[in-house]
Structure formats: C-alpha cells, structure tokens
Write a protein that holds these residues in place. Sequence first.
Motif, PDB file in Angstrom:
ATOM      1  N   VAL A  97       0.860  -1.185   0.000  1.00 34.71           N
ATOM      2  CA  VAL A  97       0.000   0.000   0.000  1.00 34.71           C
ATOM      3  C   VAL A  97       0.898   1.237   0.000  1.00 34.71           C
ATOM      4  N   ILE A  98       0.678   2.094  -0.974  1.00 37.47           N
ATOM      5  CA  ILE A  98       1.429   3.353  -1.066  1.00 37.47           C
ATOM      6  C   ILE A  98       0.548   4.455  -0.488  1.00 37.47           C
ATOM      7  N   GLU A  99       1.025   5.076   0.582  1.00 37.50           N
ATOM      8  CA  GLU A  99       0.277   6.171   1.216  1.00 37.50           C
ATOM      9  C   GLU A  99       0.442   7.421   0.361  1.00 37.50           C
ATOM     10  N   LEU A 100      -0.661   8.087   0.094  1.00 38.48           N
ATOM     11  CA  LEU A 100      -0.604   9.277  -0.752  1.00 38.48           C
ATOM     12  C   LEU A 100      -1.334  10.446  -0.105  1.00 38.48           C
ATOM     13  N   HIS A 101      -0.737  11.629  -0.197  1.00 32.49           N
ATOM     14  CA  HIS A 101      -1.413  12.860   0.207  1.00 32.49           C
ATOM     15  C   HIS A 101      -1.171  13.933  -0.835  1.00 32.49           C
ATOM     16  N   ILE A 102      -2.217  14.684  -1.114  1.00 31.06           N
ATOM     17  CA  ILE A 102      -2.119  15.789  -2.059  1.00 31.06           C
ATOM     18  C   ILE A 102      -1.241  16.884  -1.459  1.00 31.06           C
ATOM     19  N   SER A 103      -1.491  17.180  -0.193  1.00 27.47           N
ATOM     20  CA  SER A 103      -0.698  18.204   0.498  1.00 27.47           C
ATOM     21  C   SER A 103       0.487  17.541   1.208  1.00 27.47           C
ATOM     22  N   ASN A 104       1.449  18.359   1.588  1.00 26.80           N
ATOM     23  CA  ASN A 104       2.568  17.861   2.405  1.00 26.80           C
ATOM     24  C   ASN A 104       2.107  17.886   3.855  1.00 26.80           C
ATOM     25  N   ILE A 105       1.657  16.730   4.346  1.00 24.57           N
ATOM     26  CA  ILE A 105       1.060  16.696   5.687  1.00 24.57           C
ATOM     27  C   ILE A 105       2.037  17.159   6.768  1.00 24.57           C
ATOM     28  N   PHE A 106       3.341  17.025   6.496  1.00 20.93           N
ATOM     29  CA  PHE A 106       4.344  17.411   7.500  1.00 20.93           C
ATOM     30  C   PHE A 106       4.559  18.924   7.536  1.00 20.93           C
ATOM     31  N   GLY A 107       4.089  19.615   6.518  1.00 21.85           N
ATOM     32  CA  GLY A 107       4.244  21.071   6.461  1.00 21.85           C
ATOM     33  C   GLY A 107       2.966  21.818   6.783  1.00 21.85           C
ATOM     34  N   ARG A 108       1.902  21.096   7.104  1.00 21.20           N
ATOM     35  CA  ARG A 108       0.623  21.737   7.406  1.00 21.20           C
ATOM     36  C   ARG A 108       0.681  22.385   8.789  1.00 21.20           C
ATOM     37  N   THR A 109      -0.128  23.421   8.980  1.00 19.53           N
ATOM     38  CA  THR A 109      -0.071  24.143  10.261  1.00 19.53           C
ATOM     39  C   THR A 109      -0.626  23.322  11.424  1.00 19.53           C
ATOM     40  N   GLU A 110      -1.642  22.459  11.155  1.00 17.93           N
ATOM     41  CA  GLU A 110      -2.214  21.668  12.258  1.00 17.93           C
ATOM     42  C   GLU A 110      -1.269  20.509  12.581  1.00 17.93           C
ATOM     43  N   SER A 111      -0.793  20.461  13.830  1.00 16.54           N
ATOM     44  CA  SER A 111       0.217  19.447  14.181  1.00 16.54           C
ATOM     45  C   SER A 111      -0.350  18.026  14.133  1.00 16.54           C
ATOM     46  N   PHE A 112      -1.688  17.880  14.285  1.00 19.02           N
ATOM     47  CA  PHE A 112      -2.246  16.518  14.238  1.00 19.02           C
ATOM     48  C   PHE A 112      -2.061  15.881  12.860  1.00 19.02           C
ATOM     49  N   ARG A 113      -1.831  16.714  11.827  1.00 22.46           N
ATOM     50  CA  ARG A 113      -1.619  16.147  10.484  1.00 22.46           C
ATOM     51  C   ARG A 113      -0.186  15.641  10.304  1.00 22.46           C
ATOM     52  N   HIS A 114       0.700  15.947  11.268  1.00 29.69           N
ATOM     53  CA  HIS A 114       2.101  15.539  11.119  1.00 29.69           C
ATOM     54  C   HIS A 114       2.306  14.074  11.452  1.00 29.69           C
ATOM     55  N   GLU A 115       1.295  13.458  12.094  1.00 20.68           N
ATOM     56  CA  GLU A 115       1.419  12.041  12.418  1.00 20.68           C
ATOM     57  C   GLU A 115       0.515  11.212  11.501  1.00 20.68           C
ATOM     58  N   SER A 116       1.100  10.154  10.941  1.00 22.35           N
ATOM     59  CA  SER A 116       0.320   9.202  10.167  1.00 22.35           C
ATOM     60  C   SER A 116       0.333   7.866  10.896  1.00 22.35           C
ATOM     61  N   VAL A 126       3.900   9.203  -0.740  1.00 23.74           N
ATOM     62  CA  VAL A 126       3.998  10.304  -1.705  1.00 23.74           C
ATOM     63  C   VAL A 126       3.144  11.418  -1.125  1.00 23.74           C
ATOM     64  N   ALA A 127       3.730  12.574  -0.873  1.00 26.60           N
ATOM     65  CA  ALA A 127       2.963  13.678  -0.272  1.00 26.60           C
ATOM     66  C   ALA A 127       3.499  15.013  -0.741  1.00 26.60           C
ATOM     67  N   GLY A 128       2.579  15.943  -0.997  1.00 31.00           N
ATOM     68  CA  GLY A 128       2.988  17.318  -1.255  1.00 31.00           C
ATOM     69  C   GLY A 128       3.105  17.694  -2.714  1.00 31.00           C
ATOM     70  N   PHE A 129       2.784  16.788  -3.612  1.00 22.29           N
ATOM     71  CA  PHE A 129       2.938  17.074  -5.042  1.00 22.29           C
ATOM     72  C   PHE A 129       1.620  17.413  -5.718  1.00 22.29           C
ATOM     73  N   GLY A 130       0.604  17.707  -4.919  1.00 23.98           N
ATOM     74  CA  GLY A 130      -0.698  18.028  -5.497  1.00 23.98           C
ATOM     75  C   GLY A 130      -1.290  16.799  -6.176  1.00 23.98           C
ATOM     76  N   PRO A 131      -2.250  17.024  -7.093  1.00 20.38           N
ATOM     77  CA  PRO A 131      -2.893  15.893  -7.775  1.00 20.38           C
ATOM     78  C   PRO A 131      -1.906  15.049  -8.584  1.00 20.38           C
ATOM     79  N   ALA A 132      -0.789  15.663  -9.007  1.00 19.13           N
ATOM     80  CA  ALA A 132       0.220  14.908  -9.770  1.00 19.13           C
ATOM     81  C   ALA A 132       0.791  13.759  -8.946  1.00 19.13           C
ATOM     82  N   GLY A 133       0.637  13.839  -7.624  1.00 19.52           N
ATOM     83  CA  GLY A 133       1.119  12.774  -6.757  1.00 19.52           C
ATOM     84  C   GLY A 133       0.510  11.419  -7.099  1.00 19.52           C
ATOM     85  N   TYR A 134      -0.727  11.430  -7.605  1.00 21.86           N
ATOM     86  CA  TYR A 134      -1.359  10.154  -7.968  1.00 21.86           C
ATOM     87  C   TYR A 134      -0.594   9.483  -9.117  1.00 21.86           C
TER      88      TYR A 134
END
Length: 154
Positions: A97-116, A126-134
């Motif tokens: 399973v490849i985990e994917l996020h459109i946004s860079n969850i580690f750079g988001r302001t809400e700290s709860f998004r920094h943990e997966s 794959v995170a932070g590359f927008g829709p191209a991440g897919y």
Amino acid sequence: MHKILVVNGPNLNLLGQREPGIYGSVTLADIEAAVRRQAAAMSLDVDFFQSNSEGALIDRLHAARGVAGAIILNAGGYTHTSVALRDAIAAIAPLPVIELHISNIFGRTESFRHESLIAPVCAGIVAGFGPAGYCLALHAAKTLLDPPVFGASH
Ligand code: CA2
C-alpha cells in the motif's frame, strides 16, 4: 497486466469544489481521468474507489487481496486517526500500500496532520505534489511490481 487499486477516503469526493487554497481546483474525476491515461501508457490496469466510511474503505482493502498488485491510498483524515485502517493494511500484507497525500502533511499548520498512523505499515509515502502525486504513486507502484535490476552491468 498488473492491477493497481486507487482508494480515496473521506471528503476527497469534494476535491475541486471546496478549499481550493489547500487542495486546488482539480476534481477527483479529473484525477481519475489523468491516472487512467497514465496507467494505459504504462500498461497498468487501474480500479478506483472512494468512500467516506471507514468500514467501506477497510472492506475494499480486504477485497483487493489476490486481485490487485498494489494499492495507492489517500486515507484523508483517517490517516491521522484510524487504528482499524492501519490494522487492515497490515492484514493484507504483503500486498503493498502506497500512502498518498495531495498536500505535504508534515508542512501543514495543524500538528495533528504531522502524524500518520498508517505510515509504518505502508510501503512508502507520496505527499505534497498536489494531484500529480497520484501519477507519481503509479510509477512507485510499477517500480515495486517490476523493480529495476541494480548492478547488472558487469
Ligand atoms: O493532503 C491530503 O491528501 C490529505 O489526505 C487530505 C485530507 C486531510 O485530512 C489529510 O490531512 C491530508 C482531507 C481531504 C479533504 O478533502 C477536501 C476536499 C475539498 C474540500 C474539503 C476537503
């Protein structure tokens, strides 16, 4: 032909319709069309699934066993909360399973998004590359299934 399952979790059905400042204006249907084009060019077969329900996502992961070669998963908010989803990913091993996020969850302001919670049981992220991440994740899946041969030149 390898089959890749692309799974999208809660609220991702609203992509392109709300919060364009964070998630852009591309819709999930646009992403699916682009991934299908890319998959055809890479001789991959793709299936798409989206649900807002944790149980439905888990059922879909279970059903992929013996059918899909790899899964690309944007678990949305469940990334940060769902022990059950993490257990499901662990339960279908060795299906990657490849985990994917459109946004860079580690750079988001809400700290709860920094943990997966799912990251430790996923093949990679794959995170932070927008829709191209897919599309990047599709390359990652293909690479996992048909790995390059290193050190074969001698
Ligand atoms: O960056 C991502 O892809 C996320 O998985 C998106 C999730 C968020 O909870 C994760 O932390 C990161 C949220 C998806 C919600 O999508 C929306 C789309 C349009 C409008 C509102 C939400």
